[in-house]
Design a protein around this motif. Structure first.
Motif, PDB file in Angstrom:
ATOM      1  N   ILE A 183      16.500  -7.404  20.117  1.00  0.00           N
ATOM      2  CA  ILE A 183      16.969  -7.232  18.740  1.00  0.00           C
ATOM      3  C   ILE A 183      17.833  -8.421  18.342  1.00  0.00           C
ATOM      4  CG2 ILE A 183      18.974  -5.864  19.491  1.00  0.00           C
ATOM      5  CD1 ILE A 183      18.695  -4.314  16.814  1.00  0.00           C
ATOM      6  N   ASN A 184      17.611  -8.924  17.130  1.00  0.00           N
ATOM      7  CA  ASN A 184      18.396 -10.020  16.567  1.00  0.00           C
ATOM      8  C   ASN A 184      18.585  -9.769  15.071  1.00  0.00           C
ATOM      9  OD1 ASN A 184      18.455 -11.932  18.944  1.00  0.00           O
ATOM     10  ND2 ASN A 184      16.232 -11.776  18.655  1.00  0.00           N
ATOM     11  N   ALA A 185      19.464 -10.553  14.471  1.00  0.00           N
ATOM     12  CA  ALA A 185      19.651 -10.505  13.024  1.00  0.00           C
ATOM     13  C   ALA A 185      19.494 -11.900  12.443  1.00  0.00           C
ATOM     14  CB  ALA A 185      21.028  -9.952  12.663  1.00  0.00           C
ATOM     15  N   VAL A 186      18.908 -11.973  11.270  1.00  0.00           N
ATOM     16  CA  VAL A 186      18.854 -13.207  10.491  1.00  0.00           C
ATOM     17  C   VAL A 186      19.941 -13.104   9.429  1.00  0.00           C
ATOM     18  CG1 VAL A 186      17.472 -14.613   8.926  1.00  0.00           C
ATOM     19  CG2 VAL A 186      16.408 -13.564  10.933  1.00  0.00           C
ATOM     20  N   SER A 187      20.823 -14.099   9.374  1.00  0.00           N
ATOM     21  CA  SER A 187      21.986 -14.059   8.481  1.00  0.00           C
ATOM     22  C   SER A 187      21.981 -15.291   7.584  1.00  0.00           C
ATOM     23  CB  SER A 187      23.274 -13.997   9.314  1.00  0.00           C
ATOM     24  OG  SER A 187      24.408 -13.925   8.477  1.00  0.00           O
ATOM     25  N   PRO A 188      21.245 -15.233   6.470  1.00  0.00           N
ATOM     26  CA  PRO A 188      21.116 -16.416   5.616  1.00  0.00           C
ATOM     27  C   PRO A 188      22.267 -16.598   4.629  1.00  0.00           C
ATOM     28  CG  PRO A 188      19.759 -14.663   4.760  1.00  0.00           C
ATOM     29  CD  PRO A 188      20.380 -14.134   6.030  1.00  0.00           C
ATOM     30  N   ASN A 189      22.447 -17.839   4.225  1.00  0.00           N
ATOM     31  CA  ASN A 189      23.301 -18.171   3.095  1.00  0.00           C
ATOM     32  C   ASN A 189      22.629 -17.625   1.828  1.00  0.00           C
ATOM     33  OD1 ASN A 189      25.213 -19.508   1.396  1.00  0.00           O
ATOM     34  ND2 ASN A 189      25.369 -21.160   2.886  1.00  0.00           N
TER      35      ASN A 189
ATOM     36  N   GLY B 199      10.362 -15.487  20.182  1.00  0.00           N
ATOM     37  CA  GLY B 199      11.238 -16.093  21.173  1.00  0.00           C
ATOM     38  C   GLY B 199      11.646 -15.130  22.270  1.00  0.00           C
ATOM     39  N   VAL B 200      12.724 -15.493  22.979  1.00  0.00           N
ATOM     40  CA  VAL B 200      13.210 -14.681  24.092  1.00  0.00           C
ATOM     41  C   VAL B 200      14.639 -14.196  23.878  1.00  0.00           C
ATOM     42  CG1 VAL B 200      11.686 -15.821  25.756  1.00  0.00           C
ATOM     43  CG2 VAL B 200      14.000 -16.715  25.375  1.00  0.00           C
ATOM     44  N   GLU B 201      15.270 -14.614  22.775  1.00  0.00           N
ATOM     45  CA  GLU B 201      16.677 -14.287  22.553  1.00  0.00           C
ATOM     46  C   GLU B 201      16.846 -12.829  22.140  1.00  0.00           C
ATOM     47  OE1 GLU B 201      18.688 -18.027  20.547  1.00  0.00           O
ATOM     48  OE2 GLU B 201      16.590 -17.823  19.924  1.00  0.00           O
TER      49      GLU B 201
END
Length: 202
Positions: A154-160, A193-195
């Motif tokens: 699980i990851n998050a994308v945190s855009p401007n 990816g793997v992160e």
């Protein structure tokens, strides 16, 4: 053969960019939103369950991308507890519900990618509720990564603030807007990816 990627919020700016990036990477995109069939509303657990049941009936889901959820933008003095509650219910708890209720539908080694935003780390005058919402979501991602089963990441994308959202630019003085396509590429970084437990800040 590409992955089966469920994109919740596929009709929004980030959702469309994520879908375009996924198709370019050779994946199969399953779009979902309030206007699809079945429709999904992040504040309605039954609709989340129905969505996963229908999608999983055709096979395991390799990745879930959530680019949905709203939060009030008001000056601090105008924000009520109900405003905070609305943002947390929709964007934070809604995306958390997608993970909690969808984990059994995701294949071994699959992934979730959630969407937060720049206000988790850089405040603006009308963004106090959004800062609270995004910060809570990013903390969830960090912690959930330690407990998800079967190698699920699980990851998050945190855009401007996005170039494609000019109506918000005045609320972000001095910020450098980013193209939605950059958020789409970060989604693919998370999916392929793997992160895990990471916040990809744009």
């Amino acid at each position: 053969m590409g992955k089966r990627i469920l994109i919740i919020g596929a009709g929004g700016t980030i959702g469309r960019a994520a879908a375009a990036a996924a198709l370019e990477a050779g994946h199969h995109v399953i779009p979902a939103s309030r206007s699809t069939t079945p429709a999904v509303d992040l504040t309605d657990p039954a609709s989340i369950d129905a969505l996963f049941a229908e999608v999983a009936a055709s096979g395991p889901v390799d990745a879930v991308v959530c680019a949905a959820g709203s939060v009030p933008f008001k000056p601090f003095a105008e924000l009520t507890v109900d405003d905070y509650r609305a943002g947390l219910t929709d964007k934070t708890l809604g995306q958390i519900a997608v993970v909690v209720r969808g984990v059994e539908a995701v294949a071994d080694g699959g992934s979730f990618t959630l969407t937060s935003g720049v206000l988790s780390r850089h405040p603006v005058a009308t963004g106090t509720a959004a800062s609270a919402v995004n910060g809570a979501l990013e903390s969830f991602v960090m912690a959930a990564a330690t407990g998800l089963p079967r190698g699920i990441r699980i990851n998050a994308v945190s855009p401007n603030v996005l170039i494609e959202s000019p109506g918000y630019h005045a609320s972000f003085p001095g910020f450098t807007p980013v193209p939605a396509a950059e958020a789409g590429r970060s989604v693919i970084r998370s999916v392929d990816g793997v992160e895990t437990g990471q916040v990809f800040r744009l």
